[in-house]
Motif scaffolding. Structure first.
Motif, short mmCIF file in Angstrom:
data_model
loop_
_atom_site.label_atom_id
_atom_site.label_comp_id
_atom_site.label_asym_id
_atom_site.label_seq_id
_atom_site.Cartn_x
_atom_site.Cartn_y
_atom_site.Cartn_z
N THR B 147 71.64 0.47 -41.08
CA THR B 147 71.95 0.53 -39.44
C THR B 147 73.15 1.48 -39.63
O THR B 147 74.06 1.46 -40.11
N LEU B 148 73.34 2.48 -38.41
CA LEU B 148 74.36 3.35 -38.32
C LEU B 148 74.96 2.92 -36.85
O LEU B 148 74.08 2.39 -36.00
N SER B 149 76.29 2.92 -36.95
CA SER B 149 77.08 2.52 -35.75
C SER B 149 77.73 3.82 -35.02
O SER B 149 78.39 4.43 -35.96
N PHE B 150 77.75 3.91 -33.76
CA PHE B 150 78.54 4.89 -33.14
C PHE B 150 79.23 4.36 -31.95
O PHE B 150 78.40 3.36 -31.18
N THR B 151 80.74 4.51 -31.97
CA THR B 151 81.13 3.83 -30.86
C THR B 151 81.79 4.95 -29.76
O THR B 151 82.45 5.93 -30.40
N PHE B 152 81.64 4.73 -28.48
CA PHE B 152 82.02 5.50 -27.60
C PHE B 152 83.09 4.86 -26.49
O PHE B 152 82.91 3.70 -26.03
N VAL B 153 84.22 5.38 -26.30
CA VAL B 153 85.20 5.09 -25.40
C VAL B 153 85.28 6.04 -24.42
O VAL B 153 85.36 7.30 -24.48
N LYS B 154 85.27 5.58 -23.02
CA LYS B 154 85.08 6.64 -21.71
C LYS B 154 84.28 7.58 -22.10
O LYS B 154 84.69 9.02 -21.90
N GLY B 155 83.07 7.56 -22.62
CA GLY B 155 82.07 8.57 -22.59
C GLY B 155 82.21 9.65 -23.81
O GLY B 155 81.68 10.51 -23.93
N LYS B 156 83.18 9.34 -24.71
CA LYS B 156 83.58 10.20 -25.87
C LYS B 156 83.36 9.42 -27.00
O LYS B 156 83.89 8.41 -27.24
N LEU B 157 82.81 10.31 -27.88
CA LEU B 157 82.63 9.57 -29.37
C LEU B 157 83.99 9.31 -29.95
O LEU B 157 84.84 10.04 -30.32
N LYS B 158 84.19 7.95 -30.35
CA LYS B 158 85.32 7.68 -30.99
C LYS B 158 85.29 7.38 -32.54
O LYS B 158 86.06 7.86 -33.25
N ASP B 159 84.15 7.09 -32.77
CA ASP B 159 83.88 6.78 -34.32
C ASP B 159 82.48 6.48 -34.62
O ASP B 159 81.58 6.15 -34.05
N SER B 160 82.02 7.45 -35.66
CA SER B 160 80.69 7.55 -36.09
C SER B 160 80.78 7.32 -37.55
O SER B 160 81.57 8.18 -38.28
N ASP B 161 80.04 6.26 -37.92
CA ASP B 161 80.27 5.97 -39.30
C ASP B 161 78.63 6.11 -39.82
O ASP B 161 77.99 5.26 -39.64
N TYR B 162 78.53 7.06 -40.74
CA TYR B 162 77.15 7.47 -41.25
C TYR B 162 77.12 6.99 -42.90
O TYR B 162 76.37 7.76 -43.71
N LYS B 163 78.18 6.23 -43.22
CA LYS B 163 78.26 5.96 -44.68
C LYS B 163 77.03 5.12 -45.11
O LYS B 163 76.72 5.29 -46.39
N ALA B 164 76.60 4.32 -44.23
CA ALA B 164 75.22 3.66 -44.71
C ALA B 164 74.22 4.54 -45.12
O ALA B 164 73.52 4.48 -45.97
N LEU B 165 74.08 5.71 -44.21
CA LEU B 165 73.01 6.58 -44.87
C LEU B 165 73.48 7.36 -45.91
O LEU B 165 72.24 7.48 -47.00
#
Lengths: 164, 185
Positions: B147-165
């Motif tokens: 599973t990949l997780s992406f976090t957005f704050v106020k419509g902008k990407l704050k954190d993208s973690d593709y380590k799992a991939l």
């Protein structure tokens, strides 16, 4: 033949048939086991090969995607690309096409990326030409937008100069 | 033993022989049917398991391909939530592109078209891609147990973690067990 001999022969026959009766199940089990082992063995072998080959190819794409994602986040020159290539694929080197301002990295015949740069830098001391100003990376092969046979046969054209 | 007793023994033996032959013929048919049914059932169960694994791998590789495509699009895009949502929708919705990407990988792996078509016809592409979309946190499937997780704050990407991939271990995720020993009751 007197009755005594007939009785003895018949008794032996009874014992023989009874033995056959007990062995009968064993024969069917043996035959069934052989058939089962052969059929499931073929299935195991064939499916395991598919799984293994796909895993291996997916592993290659994983490294190439990771390289590409690292590159778009920081690489600027062909030297930067060479460093990343060495990190993910120590045994494979990419090649620059100075005339086209591109660098092609092809760890397998099917999977490759082509990086396009803005300009050519020339080292005044060594006269070594390198590429700078990374513009874009063509990930067509990673997306399946390539022909495997063509990728194998395709030759690099234009001037090529090795990195490092 | 006198002749009379041998005569009785011979008669009993003859009867026993007839009975045993009848029992043998009956059992022969029963064993044959049972063995065939048992082989069919156990072979079928194993082939179903093997095919299931191939179909699961096919679906997972589909998710895996989509996930990388999404990560790449996110890294090279404007990193807005709207673009991310559009990319998820476009990637998941374009089944032709997914199949093309997947088929290219299998062909590169040396898997014949016929086998690919068979797996696809029986299992099909992955049913799910976007797993979670709550309060700016979005999760997408990148394969079996990935599973990949992406976090957005106020419509902008704050954190993208593709380590799992990057750390996804396919050999661990897809491993077919050898068939169990045949058993016959």
């Amino acid at each position: 033949m007197n009755i005594k001999n007939i009785a003895i022969v018949l008794t032996v026959l009874v014992v023989a048939i009874a033995a056959m009766l007990f062995m009968q199940k064993g024969n069917y089990v043996t035959q069934a086991t052989e058939h089962y082992n052969k059929t499931t063995g073929n299935s195991f072998k064939g499916s395991s090969k598919i799984i293994e080959y796909v895993n291996s190819t997916a592993g290659t794409t994983k490294m190439l995607w990771a390289l590409t994602c690292d590159a778009v986040q920081g690489a600027k020159t062909s030297q930067d690309m060479a460093k990343l290539e060495g990190k993910y694929f120590p045994a494979t080197k990419g090649s620059n096409s100075i005339s086209q301002k591109t660098r092609r990295f092809e760890p397998t015949a099917a999977y490759y990326i082509v990086t396009t740069f803005d300009k050519v830098d020339v080292d005044k001391k060594t006269d070594l030409k390198t590429l700078a100003g990374l513009k874009s990376i063509d990930v067509g092969a990673l997306l399946g937008n390539a022909t495997i046979a063509a990728a194998v046969a395709e030759d690099e054209d234009g001037e090529e100069e090795g990195e490092e | 033993m006198n002749n009379q007793k041998f005569k009785i023994l011979a008669i009993v033996d003859a009867v026993l022989i007839v009975v045993l032959i009848v029992v043998m013929m009956i059992l022969k048919g029963n064993y044959n049917d049972q063995a065939q049914a048992s082989v069919k059932e156990q072979v079928g169960a194993y082939q179903e398991k093997a095919n299931g694994m191939l179909q699961e791998q096919w679906k997972s590789m589909d998710q895996y391909g989509m996930a990388w495509k999404l990560v790449y699009a996110t890294l090279t895009g404007d990193k807005s939530e709207a673009s991310f949502d559009a990319a998820v929708k476009a990637i998941e919705g374009d089944k032709d592109a997914r199949l093309k990407q997947l088929s290219y990988m299998y062909t590169a792996a040396g898997i014949p078209d016929k086998v690919q078509n068979d797996i696809n016809e029986k299992g099909g592409l992955a049913d799910k891609f976007l797993l979670k979309d709550e309060g700016g946190v979005k999760e997408v499937a990148c394969g079996k147990n990935c599973t990949l997780s992406f976090t957005f704050v106020k419509g902008k990407l704050k954190d993208s973690d593709y380590k799992a991939l990057v750390e996804y271990n396919m050999d661990e995720a897809f491993k077919l067990e050898a068939p169990a020993a045949f058993h016959f009751e």
